[in-house]
Write an enzyme that holds these catalytic residues in place. Structure first.
Site, PDB file in Angstrom:
ATOM      1  N   ASP A  72       1.138  -1.327  -0.009  1.00 45.71           N
ATOM      2  CA  ASP A  72       0.137  -0.013   0.056  1.00 45.71           C
ATOM      3  C   ASP A  72       0.998   0.950   0.145  1.00 45.71           C
ATOM      4  O   ASP A  72       1.987   1.663   0.400  1.00 45.71           O
ATOM      5  CB  ASP A  72      -1.303   0.069   1.064  1.00 45.71           C
ATOM      6  CG  ASP A  72      -0.300  -0.009   2.233  1.00 45.71           C
ATOM      7  OD1 ASP A  72       0.310  -0.690   2.728  1.00 45.71           O
ATOM      8  OD2 ASP A  72      -0.452   1.007   3.584  1.00 45.71           O
ATOM      9  N   GLU A 136      -0.025  -1.317   6.148  1.00 49.37           N
ATOM     10  CA  GLU A 136       1.343  -0.715   6.840  1.00 49.37           C
ATOM     11  C   GLU A 136       1.072   0.583   6.560  1.00 49.37           C
ATOM     12  O   GLU A 136       1.629   1.336   7.524  1.00 49.37           O
ATOM     13  CB  GLU A 136       2.425  -0.704   5.931  1.00 49.37           C
ATOM     14  CG  GLU A 136       3.529  -0.790   7.307  1.00 49.37           C
ATOM     15  CD  GLU A 136       4.335   0.584   7.423  1.00 49.37           C
ATOM     16  OE1 GLU A 136       4.714   1.348   8.030  1.00 49.37           O
ATOM     17  OE2 GLU A 136       4.012   1.627   6.267  1.00 49.37           O
TER      18      GLU A 136
END
Length: 422
Positions: A72, A136
């Site tokens: 991400d 994350e």
């Protein structure tokens, strides 16, 4: 086999903005590369399209090493970029795009390393576990926390891990320093609430929660946190003094950080706790005093200083403001000095004879916090040789994020040496 730059470009072209539509397309791409090379990736989701990929590669020792990265990225406004942040364009020998540094470039290096090893028939010297994670850039609830909580068996036998925010070069004059992270500051994201008495905005305030919260936030924002030198940061500062030939004055660390320039950034944010107000929410009409006001604060504390940090925060907030945690994570640390740190340093120096590896503590945080919960010692080691004119720290979550192709190729060679050298 695709080059590391091509893999990096491919990954950037998947818009995995968090929050957004999820990591699934990028995860499927990773899983396909691994499967085509003969590996057996495990793909799982914590929620629709919040996808993680894990695979294990047998080595000569069952004592396993984890290499983890996240798929991400934070949002990017195309209007602020020289080229579209999800184009993955290669211009001036750099791969441009959101995630080039944080951290699709690192994921590309990991993939290029193991795919190259598979193509050459090379076996790692120890078992490898690779994890390409979701979420994350938020709390990790949909990524690393889910992985260690619901898929703990995939990490059996892992003693150490490497991931982002370490192993990159910082050039200052004739010195090329490579910080290797051996710890991180802890995270305390807090929601603050002030309660008061609602009323008409024209009347003398009886107990205005907006004012109460504003005064509290001002105290938090203006507080000068004292210097607290943890052993790894003290070791870093000592090493920098030896490298530059001028000892660092411990009584003037802020001034010394400025004097050292890029090298000073390695300890400027790691010598004290911090608390930054980041969000405010109060009221619904200009002539109405609301009954509550809310704010959010991003708090970070050094290893071993959580209790001290929270005591100070409570004193600054005062009795009329309550706090609750949006996210509370310990400050993880890895052994230093250690034989594994020496392995990481040795791989760097073998590829760059001018390398000066030093210990480092991250100001922010990574998925290492989740893996620390199950006893895995995490080191920040995503090796990159960077051009002196590139502001590595500024490109994290910044515009025109980019990574040099030669830097990615350097990192792939370092990782290959680390994983296969006797």
């Amino acid at each position: 086999m695709k080059s590391v730059a091509e893999i990096c470009s491919d990954l950037i072209r998947f818009d995995t903005t968090n929050p957004g539509s999820g990591e699934r397309p990028a995860a499927e791409y990773v899983a396909t590369l691994l499967a085509d090379a003969g590996m057996e990736p495990v793909v799982f989701e914590s929620a629709p399209k919040r996808t993680t990929v894990v695979t294990r590669i047998d080595g000569d020792s069952p004592d396993a090493l984890l290499i983890h990265g996240h798929l991400d990225v934070v949002p990017a406004d195309p209007s602020e970029w020289a080229m579209h942040p999800f184009s993955g364009e290669i211009v001036d020998d750099c791969v441009y795009g959101r995630g080039a540094v944080d951290m699709k470039g690192s994921c590309a290096m990991t993939l290029a390393t193991v795919l190259g090893m598979a193509e050459r028939g090379e076996r790692p010297k120890r078992d490898l576990v690779l994890a390409f994670l979701a979420d994350e850039e938020a709390t990790g609830d949909y990524g690393s926390r889910h992985a260690v909580g619901e898929h703990r068996e995939l990490f059996d036998g892992v003693s150490e891990a490497i991931s982002e925010s370490g192993g990159f070069s910082v050039t200052s004059g004739e010195h090329r320093v490579y910080p290797i992270a051996v710890g991180e500051r802890g995270t305390a994201w807090m929601k603050l609430t002030a309660h008061g008495v609602a009323g008409h905005g024209s009347r003398p305030p009886a107990d205005n929660p907006v004012a109460t919260l504003a005064h509290a936030l001002s105290r938090v924002a203006s507080y000068e946190w004292p210097v607290r030198l943890t052993p790894p940061v003290a070791a870093l500062i000592k090493d920098l003094g030896e490298i530059t030939g001028q000892p660092v004055d411990l009584d003037r660390l802020d001034a010394e950080a400025a004097r050292l320039g890029a090298l000073g950034h390695l300890f400027k944010g790691q010598i004290r706790n911090s608390a930054n107000p980041t969000m405010l929410d109060a009221g619904y009409k200009v002539n109405v005093v609301p009954s509550t006001a809310e704010a959010h604060v991003d708090g970070r504390y050094l290893p071993g200083l959580q209790e001290e940090f929270l005591d100070v925060i409570d004193d600054l907030l005062g009795p009329k403001v309550t706090r609750e945690f949006v996210n509370l994570e310990d400050a993880p640390g890895a052994p230093y000095p250690s034989a594994f740190f020496d392995e990481l340093a040795g791989a760097l120096m073998a590829e760059d004879p001018k390398a000066r590896p030093v210990p480092y503590v991250m100001a922010g945080g990574t998925d290492a916090k989740s893996f620390a919960r199950i006893g895995i010692k995490g080191y920040g080691f995503a090796p990159l040789m960077l051009r002196p004119d590139l502001d590595y720290f500024g490109m994290f979550h910044g515009k025109d994020e980019r990574v040099p192709v030669e830097g990615l190729e350097f990192g792939t060679r370092v990782l290959t040496r680390l994983l296969t050298a006797a």
